[in-house]
Scaffold this motif. Structure first.
Motif, PDB file in Angstrom:
ATOM      1  N   TRP A 127       0.824  -1.215   0.000  1.00 30.74           N
ATOM      2  CA  TRP A 127       0.000   0.000   0.000  1.00 30.74           C
ATOM      3  C   TRP A 127       0.855   1.261   0.000  1.00 30.74           C
ATOM      4  N   CYS A 128       2.164   1.123  -0.149  1.00 35.20           N
ATOM      5  CA  CYS A 128       3.064   2.268  -0.043  1.00 35.20           C
ATOM      6  C   CYS A 128       3.352   2.904  -1.403  1.00 35.20           C
ATOM      7  N   HIS A 129       3.696   4.191  -1.368  1.00 34.36           N
ATOM      8  CA  HIS A 129       4.201   4.848  -2.582  1.00 34.36           C
ATOM      9  C   HIS A 129       5.502   4.189  -3.019  1.00 34.36           C
ATOM     10  N   SER A 130       6.374   3.910  -2.053  1.00 34.17           N
ATOM     11  CA  SER A 130       7.716   3.419  -2.355  1.00 34.17           C
ATOM     12  C   SER A 130       8.143   2.374  -1.333  1.00 34.17           C
ATOM     13  N   LEU A 131       8.428   1.181  -1.819  1.00 34.73           N
ATOM     14  CA  LEU A 131       8.937   0.122  -0.946  1.00 34.73           C
ATOM     15  C   LEU A 131      10.250   0.547  -0.300  1.00 34.73           C
ATOM     16  N   ALA A 132      11.104   1.200  -1.070  1.00 38.82           N
ATOM     17  CA  ALA A 132      12.401   1.635  -0.542  1.00 38.82           C
ATOM     18  C   ALA A 132      12.223   2.615   0.614  1.00 38.82           C
ATOM     19  N   THR A 133      11.273   3.539   0.484  1.00 35.68           N
ATOM     20  CA  THR A 133      11.036   4.520   1.544  1.00 35.68           C
ATOM     21  C   THR A 133      10.514   3.834   2.804  1.00 35.68           C
ATOM     22  N   ALA A 134       9.581   2.908   2.644  1.00 38.27           N
ATOM     23  CA  ALA A 134       9.017   2.206   3.799  1.00 38.27           C
ATOM     24  C   ALA A 134      10.090   1.413   4.535  1.00 38.27           C
ATOM     25  N   LEU A 135      10.926   0.688   3.804  1.00 36.62           N
ATOM     26  CA  LEU A 135      11.983  -0.093   4.449  1.00 36.62           C
ATOM     27  C   LEU A 135      13.017   0.817   5.103  1.00 36.62           C
ATOM     28  N   ALA A 136      13.328   1.945   4.450  1.00 36.50           N
ATOM     29  CA  ALA A 136      14.279   2.891   5.038  1.00 36.50           C
ATOM     30  C   ALA A 136      13.756   3.460   6.348  1.00 36.50           C
ATOM     31  N   GLU A 137      12.446   3.716   6.426  1.00 33.23           N
ATOM     32  CA  GLU A 137      11.853   4.221   7.659  1.00 33.23           C
ATOM     33  C   GLU A 137      11.908   3.166   8.767  1.00 33.23           C
ATOM     34  N   LEU A 138      11.586   1.933   8.440  1.00 28.83           N
ATOM     35  CA  LEU A 138      11.679   0.867   9.438  1.00 28.83           C
ATOM     36  C   LEU A 138      13.122   0.696   9.907  1.00 28.83           C
ATOM     37  N   TYR A 139      14.052   0.783   8.983  1.00 31.33           N
ATOM     38  CA  TYR A 139      15.475   0.670   9.332  1.00 31.33           C
ATOM     39  C   TYR A 139      15.895   1.828  10.242  1.00 31.33           C
ATOM     40  N   ARG A 140      15.398   3.017   9.935  1.00 29.48           N
ATOM     41  CA  ARG A 140      15.751   4.205  10.725  1.00 29.48           C
ATOM     42  C   ARG A 140      15.322   4.068  12.180  1.00 29.48           C
ATOM     43  N   VAL A 141      14.126   3.560  12.422  1.00 27.11           N
ATOM     44  CA  VAL A 141      13.614   3.512  13.794  1.00 27.11           C
ATOM     45  C   VAL A 141      14.080   2.271  14.564  1.00 27.11           C
ATOM     46  N   THR A 142      14.787   1.362  13.888  1.00 26.20           N
ATOM     47  CA  THR A 142      15.237   0.126  14.533  1.00 26.20           C
ATOM     48  C   THR A 142      16.605   0.300  15.170  1.00 26.20           C
ATOM     49  N   GLN A 143      16.748  -0.212  16.377  1.00 25.32           N
ATOM     50  CA  GLN A 143      18.020  -0.186  17.096  1.00 25.32           C
ATOM     51  C   GLN A 143      19.069  -1.020  16.368  1.00 25.32           C
ATOM     52  N   ILE A 144      20.325  -0.624  16.475  1.00 23.49           N
ATOM     53  CA  ILE A 144      21.425  -1.457  15.983  1.00 23.49           C
ATOM     54  C   ILE A 144      21.379  -2.807  16.713  1.00 23.49           C
ATOM     55  N   GLY A 145      21.440  -3.876  15.955  1.00 23.29           N
ATOM     56  CA  GLY A 145      21.300  -5.218  16.513  1.00 23.29           C
ATOM     57  C   GLY A 145      19.878  -5.734  16.492  1.00 23.29           C
ATOM     58  N   GLY A 146      18.936  -4.877  16.094  1.00 21.30           N
ATOM     59  CA  GLY A 146      17.533  -5.288  16.004  1.00 21.30           C
ATOM     60  C   GLY A 146      17.208  -5.905  14.650  1.00 21.30           C
ATOM     61  N   ILE A 147      15.934  -6.231  14.464  1.00 21.85           N
ATOM     62  CA  ILE A 147      15.511  -6.860  13.211  1.00 21.85           C
ATOM     63  C   ILE A 147      14.218  -6.245  12.704  1.00 21.85           C
ATOM     64  N   ILE A 148      14.065  -6.325  11.389  1.00 22.10           N
ATOM     65  CA  ILE A 148      12.832  -5.939  10.697  1.00 22.10           C
ATOM     66  C   ILE A 148      12.301  -7.192  10.021  1.00 22.10           C
ATOM     67  N   ILE A 149      11.065  -7.540  10.304  1.00 23.47           N
ATOM     68  CA  ILE A 149      10.445  -8.735   9.726  1.00 23.47           C
ATOM     69  C   ILE A 149       9.203  -8.268   8.980  1.00 23.47           C
ATOM     70  N   PHE A 150       9.112  -8.574   7.685  1.00 23.06           N
ATOM     71  CA  PHE A 150       7.983  -8.057   6.911  1.00 23.06           C
ATOM     72  C   PHE A 150       7.513  -9.064   5.869  1.00 23.06           C
ATOM     73  N   SER A 151       6.287  -8.860   5.433  1.00 18.83           N
ATOM     74  CA  SER A 151       5.759  -9.599   4.281  1.00 18.83           C
ATOM     75  C   SER A 151       5.101  -8.592   3.354  1.00 18.83           C
ATOM     76  N   THR A 152       5.116  -8.907   2.066  1.00 18.59           N
ATOM     77  CA  THR A 152       4.457  -8.056   1.087  1.00 18.59           C
ATOM     78  C   THR A 152       4.038  -8.893  -0.110  1.00 18.59           C
ATOM     79  N   LEU A 153       3.206  -8.315  -0.951  1.00 21.27           N
ATOM     80  CA  LEU A 153       2.727  -9.014  -2.143  1.00 21.27           C
ATOM     81  C   LEU A 153       3.624  -8.701  -3.336  1.00 21.27           C
ATOM     82  N   ALA A 154       3.817  -9.706  -4.177  1.00 21.96           N
ATOM     83  CA  ALA A 154       4.640  -9.554  -5.369  1.00 21.96           C
ATOM     84  C   ALA A 154       3.805  -9.809  -6.620  1.00 21.96           C
ATOM     85  N   GLU A 155       4.413  -9.510  -7.740  1.00 20.47           N
ATOM     86  CA  GLU A 155       3.805  -9.728  -9.053  1.00 20.47           C
ATOM     87  C   GLU A 155       3.274 -11.165  -9.167  1.00 20.47           C
ATOM     88  N   GLY A 156       2.091 -11.308  -9.707  1.00 19.80           N
ATOM     89  CA  GLY A 156       1.418 -12.599  -9.781  1.00 19.80           C
ATOM     90  C   GLY A 156       0.241 -12.681  -8.835  1.00 19.80           C
TER      91      GLY A 156
END
Length: 263
Positions: A127-156
């Motif tokens: 639902w995002c304008h930009s996948l890169a922007t969304a991931l960059a935001e999650l990365y920004r707010v995550t502590q060093i040593g933390g993790i980002i776990i996500f799912s999204t829909l792909a072509e098909g």
């Protein structure tokens, strides 16, 4: 890093999910299965790393009704529930899903840098304008040593529906989804792991199939709506064009599951 961008009306998305909020959990088969897959991935990561449980704070980015926020809270985590839809957040609050509730956009997260230990985002990126922007935001707010776990829909994803609509009136009427290769390219600059899985659901008729999409707010929102698309004659024509087998009318989703390690 390539940018995957699309024309997204965030106010229309928020309104669609708000309309679906009270009936969302009953219709959210895919979201439930996808979220359970993400929790399995998270559990394996935590069990395999005896030196790191990845911390106490969890951001459920795109929490919906808070179904998975409650899972994290039951583990004793400090949960922040974030959603674009005020009605969804209201449902999450009613069920005491989190400790903190934020009305906001995953592409503009209202949190300070390095605030969160675990970012969990289930079927929101599409639902995002930009996948890169969304991931960059999650990365920004995550502590060093933390993790980002996500799912999204792909072509098909929703391809049967798109091909059937194409036969009816020459338009696919489904959202555009990035290819797996495009998602891989966006993640390339991060320490990450991706996996893919196809999910299929079957319906007794196209009317039930379309109702299931409306029940989770997944209407055609990236390029706006055209009047008359869900009239009875159109749906009859859609059913006639739709592929069917002994199990019923299929609806496919190509899912990408991702883990990004915050270095």
């Amino acid at each position: 890093m390539p940018l995957i961008t699309q024309n997204v009306d965030k106010s229309a998305i928020a309104a669609a999910f708000s309309r679906a909020a009270t009936r969302y959990d009953a219709a959210a088969q895919l979201q439930r299965k996808s979220g359970e897959d993400l929790l399995y991935i998270a559990g394996r990561l935590m069990n395999n790393d005896t030196n790191n449980d990845y911390g106490q704070s969890v951001l459920d980015a795109g929490c919906g009704t808070g179904y998975f926020s409650r899972y994290w809270r039951n583990l004793g985590k400090e949960v922040i529930a974030l959603d674009l839809s005020e009605a969804m957040l209201h449902q999450a609050k009613k069920q005491q899903s989190a400790g903190t509730y934020l009305l906001g956009d995953i592409e503009h997260i209202p949190l300070l840098n390095k605030k969160i230990d675990i970012c969990f985002s289930n079927l929101v990126m599409q639902w995002c304008h930009s996948l890169a922007t969304a991931l960059a935001e999650l990365y920004r707010v995550t502590q060093i040593g933390g993790i980002i776990i996500f799912s999204t829909l792909a072509e098909g994803s929703l391809d049967e529906l798109g091909r059937a609509w194409q036969q009816v009136d020459g338009h696919r009427h489904i959202n555009d989804f990035p290819s797996v290769a495009q998602i891989q390219a966006v993640c390339a600059n991060y320490h990450h792991h991706l996996s893919c899985r196809l999910h299929q659901f079957f319906f007794p008729d196209v009317f039930m199939l379309m109702r299931s999409l409306q029940g989770i707010g997944a209407t055609h929102l990236h390029h706006g709506r055209k009047k008359g698309l869900t009239g009875r004659q159109k749906l009859n024509a859609l059913q006639a064009a739709y592929p069917v087998n002994r199990r019923g009318y299929p609806l496919s989703y190509q899912l990408v599951y991702g883990v990004i390690y915050r270095d």
